[in-house]
Design a protein around this motif. Structure first.
Motif, PDB file in Angstrom:
ATOM      1  N   LEU A   1       0.826  -1.190   0.000  1.00  0.00           N
ATOM      2  CA  LEU A   1       0.000   0.000   0.000  1.00  0.00           C
ATOM      3  C   LEU A   1       0.865   1.247   0.000  1.00  0.00           C
ATOM      4  O   LEU A   1       1.889   1.291   0.663  1.00  0.00           O
ATOM      5  N   ARG A   2       0.397   2.247  -0.712  1.00  0.00           N
ATOM      6  CA  ARG A   2       1.089   3.530  -0.711  1.00  0.00           C
ATOM      7  C   ARG A   2       0.445   4.447   0.326  1.00  0.00           C
ATOM      8  O   ARG A   2      -0.776   4.474   0.450  1.00  0.00           O
ATOM      9  N   PRO A   3       1.244   5.193   1.064  1.00  0.00           N
ATOM     10  CA  PRO A   3       0.663   6.135   2.027  1.00  0.00           C
ATOM     11  C   PRO A   3      -0.125   7.218   1.296  1.00  0.00           C
ATOM     12  O   PRO A   3       0.217   7.597   0.175  1.00  0.00           O
ATOM     13  N   ALA A   4      -1.174   7.705   1.918  1.00  0.00           N
ATOM     14  CA  ALA A   4      -1.989   8.771   1.334  1.00  0.00           C
ATOM     15  C   ALA A   4      -1.341  10.128   1.596  1.00  0.00           C
ATOM     16  O   ALA A   4      -0.838  10.383   2.687  1.00  0.00           O
ATOM     17  N   VAL A   5      -1.359  10.964   0.597  1.00  0.00           N
ATOM     18  CA  VAL A   5      -0.895  12.344   0.721  1.00  0.00           C
ATOM     19  C   VAL A   5      -1.978  13.220   0.114  1.00  0.00           C
ATOM     20  O   VAL A   5      -2.411  12.990  -1.017  1.00  0.00           O
ATOM     21  N   ASP A   6      -2.443  14.214   0.873  1.00  0.00           N
ATOM     22  CA  ASP A   6      -3.461  15.135   0.380  1.00  0.00           C
ATOM     23  C   ASP A   6      -2.786  16.274  -0.369  1.00  0.00           C
ATOM     24  O   ASP A   6      -1.727  16.761   0.051  1.00  0.00           O
ATOM     25  N   LEU A  27       1.342  19.693   0.176  1.00  0.00           N
ATOM     26  CA  LEU A  27       1.246  18.241   0.298  1.00  0.00           C
ATOM     27  C   LEU A  27       1.126  17.916   1.780  1.00  0.00           C
ATOM     28  O   LEU A  27       2.043  18.182   2.559  1.00  0.00           O
ATOM     29  N   LYS A  28      -0.014  17.364   2.190  1.00  0.00           N
ATOM     30  CA  LYS A  28      -0.247  17.061   3.599  1.00  0.00           C
ATOM     31  C   LYS A  28      -0.223  15.552   3.818  1.00  0.00           C
ATOM     32  O   LYS A  28      -0.829  14.793   3.069  1.00  0.00           O
ATOM     33  N   ASN A  29       0.491  15.161   4.856  1.00  0.00           N
ATOM     34  CA  ASN A  29       0.544  13.767   5.267  1.00  0.00           C
ATOM     35  C   ASN A  29      -0.423  13.592   6.440  1.00  0.00           C
ATOM     36  O   ASN A  29      -0.089  13.932   7.572  1.00  0.00           O
ATOM     37  N   PRO A  30      -1.614  13.064   6.204  1.00  0.00           N
ATOM     38  CA  PRO A  30      -2.584  12.903   7.289  1.00  0.00           C
ATOM     39  C   PRO A  30      -2.330  11.656   8.140  1.00  0.00           C
ATOM     40  O   PRO A  30      -3.018  11.440   9.138  1.00  0.00           O
ATOM     41  N   GLY A  31      -1.351  10.869   7.758  1.00  0.00           N
ATOM     42  CA  GLY A  31      -1.098   9.596   8.431  1.00  0.00           C
ATOM     43  C   GLY A  31      -0.306   9.720   9.716  1.00  0.00           C
ATOM     44  O   GLY A  31       0.117  10.796  10.129  1.00  0.00           O
ATOM     45  N   ALA A  32      -0.069   8.554  10.325  1.00  0.00           N
ATOM     46  CA  ALA A  32       0.646   8.480  11.600  1.00  0.00           C
ATOM     47  C   ALA A  32       2.133   8.187  11.422  1.00  0.00           C
ATOM     48  O   ALA A  32       2.882   8.146  12.394  1.00  0.00           O
ATOM     49  N   ALA A  33       2.574   7.979  10.175  1.00  0.00           N
ATOM     50  CA  ALA A  33       3.984   7.710   9.891  1.00  0.00           C
ATOM     51  C   ALA A  33       4.471   8.671   8.815  1.00  0.00           C
ATOM     52  O   ALA A  33       3.688   9.157   8.001  1.00  0.00           O
ATOM     53  N   VAL A  35       6.090  10.064   5.401  1.00  0.00           N
ATOM     54  CA  VAL A  35       6.030   9.627   4.008  1.00  0.00           C
ATOM     55  C   VAL A  35       7.329  10.070   3.353  1.00  0.00           C
ATOM     56  O   VAL A  35       7.753  11.215   3.501  1.00  0.00           O
ATOM     57  N   ARG A  36       7.963   9.163   2.618  1.00  0.00           N
ATOM     58  CA  ARG A  36       9.243   9.466   1.962  1.00  0.00           C
ATOM     59  C   ARG A  36       9.127   9.311   0.453  1.00  0.00           C
ATOM     60  O   ARG A  36       8.333   8.520  -0.039  1.00  0.00           O
ATOM     61  N   GLY A  37       9.952  10.073  -0.247  1.00  0.00           N
ATOM     62  CA  GLY A  37      10.112   9.902  -1.685  1.00  0.00           C
ATOM     63  C   GLY A  37       8.926  10.320  -2.533  1.00  0.00           C
ATOM     64  O   GLY A  37       8.617   9.676  -3.524  1.00  0.00           O
ATOM     65  N   VAL A  38       8.266  11.410  -2.168  1.00  0.00           N
ATOM     66  CA  VAL A  38       7.136  11.902  -2.958  1.00  0.00           C
ATOM     67  C   VAL A  38       7.668  12.719  -4.135  1.00  0.00           C
ATOM     68  O   VAL A  38       8.553  13.554  -3.970  1.00  0.00           O
ATOM     69  N   ALA A  58       8.950  17.983  -8.906  1.00  0.00           N
ATOM     70  CA  ALA A  58       9.559  18.429  -7.654  1.00  0.00           C
ATOM     71  C   ALA A  58       9.582  17.241  -6.704  1.00  0.00           C
ATOM     72  O   ALA A  58       8.563  16.572  -6.513  1.00  0.00           O
ATOM     73  N   ALA A  59      10.743  16.961  -6.141  1.00  0.00           N
ATOM     74  CA  ALA A  59      10.880  15.854  -5.197  1.00  0.00           C
ATOM     75  C   ALA A  59      10.787  16.391  -3.775  1.00  0.00           C
ATOM     76  O   ALA A  59      11.376  17.413  -3.441  1.00  0.00           O
ATOM     77  N   VAL A  60      10.026  15.681  -2.962  1.00  0.00           N
ATOM     78  CA  VAL A  60       9.910  16.000  -1.546  1.00  0.00           C
ATOM     79  C   VAL A  60      10.418  14.771  -0.803  1.00  0.00           C
ATOM     80  O   VAL A  60       9.813  13.703  -0.881  1.00  0.00           O
ATOM     81  N   ASP A  61      11.542  14.917  -0.133  1.00  0.00           N
ATOM     82  CA  ASP A  61      12.182  13.771   0.509  1.00  0.00           C
ATOM     83  C   ASP A  61      11.334  13.149   1.611  1.00  0.00           C
ATOM     84  O   ASP A  61      11.093  11.953   1.615  1.00  0.00           O
ATOM     85  N   VAL A  62      10.901  13.980   2.559  1.00  0.00           N
ATOM     86  CA  VAL A  62      10.168  13.466   3.715  1.00  0.00           C
ATOM     87  C   VAL A  62       9.044  14.435   4.072  1.00  0.00           C
ATOM     88  O   VAL A  62       9.244  15.642   4.116  1.00  0.00           O
ATOM     89  N   ILE A  63       7.861  13.874   4.339  1.00  0.00           N
ATOM     90  CA  ILE A  63       6.764  14.651   4.918  1.00  0.00           C
ATOM     91  C   ILE A  63       6.438  13.969   6.245  1.00  0.00           C
ATOM     92  O   ILE A  63       5.918  12.849   6.265  1.00  0.00           O
ATOM     93  N   PRO A  64       6.770  14.607   7.363  1.00  0.00           N
ATOM     94  CA  PRO A  64       6.509  13.987   8.667  1.00  0.00           C
ATOM     95  C   PRO A  64       5.013  13.746   8.887  1.00  0.00           C
ATOM     96  O   PRO A  64       4.163  14.425   8.295  1.00  0.00           O
ATOM     97  N   ALA A  65       4.700  12.797   9.747  1.00  0.00           N
ATOM     98  CA  ALA A  65       3.312  12.475  10.082  1.00  0.00           C
ATOM     99  C   ALA A  65       2.564  13.718  10.532  1.00  0.00           C
ATOM    100  O   ALA A  65       3.073  14.490  11.343  1.00  0.00           O
ATOM    101  N   GLY A  66       1.390  13.937   9.958  1.00  0.00           N
ATOM    102  CA  GLY A  66       0.550  15.063  10.348  1.00  0.00           C
ATOM    103  C   GLY A  66       1.017  16.422   9.872  1.00  0.00           C
ATOM    104  O   GLY A  66       0.414  17.437  10.209  1.00  0.00           O
ATOM    105  N   GLN A  67       2.070  16.475   9.065  1.00  0.00           N
ATOM    106  CA  GLN A  67       2.639  17.747   8.629  1.00  0.00           C
ATOM    107  C   GLN A  67       2.301  18.044   7.165  1.00  0.00           C
ATOM    108  O   GLN A  67       1.898  17.168   6.415  1.00  0.00           O
TER     109      GLN A  67
END
Length: 88
Positions: A1-6, A27-33, A35-38, A58-67
């Motif tokens: 599964l791929r993590p969801a990104v809003d 790009l919002k990470n609504p998850g609890a972990a 997300v890398r490599g967006v 555009a590459a986004v390396d890391v989106i922290p949980a809830g950020q």
């Protein structure tokens, strides 16, 4: 599964031909972990220009949980009218 990104995009309601405008992409990470490599990609439509051409990524390396990660996109209108672009 791929993590969801809003994805949320906001742009000025009006622009002047030849004057750069900023499109704000969030790009919002609504998850609890984290997300890398967006990778965000878009094909800039006729009516807008960007110095790197119409096919952008555009590459986004890391989106922290809830950020939210902001990705500004500066484009220049090249003709009058309604212009829309699609982000993937």
């Amino acid at each position: 599964l791929r993590p969801a990104v809003d994805l949320a995009v906001t742009a000025p309601p009006l622009a002047v031909v030849g004057q750069p405008v900023t499109v704000h992409v969030a790009l919002k990470n609504p998850g609890a972990a984290e997300v890398r490599g967006v990778t965000l990609s878009s094909k800039i439509p006729d009516g807008l220009s960007h110095p790197r051409g119409p096919d952008l990524e555009a590459a986004v390396d890391v989106i922290p949980a809830g950020q939210t990660e902001a990705v500004p996109l500066v484009v220049t209108p090249t003709k009058a009218g309604v212009v829309r672009t699609v982000f993937r």
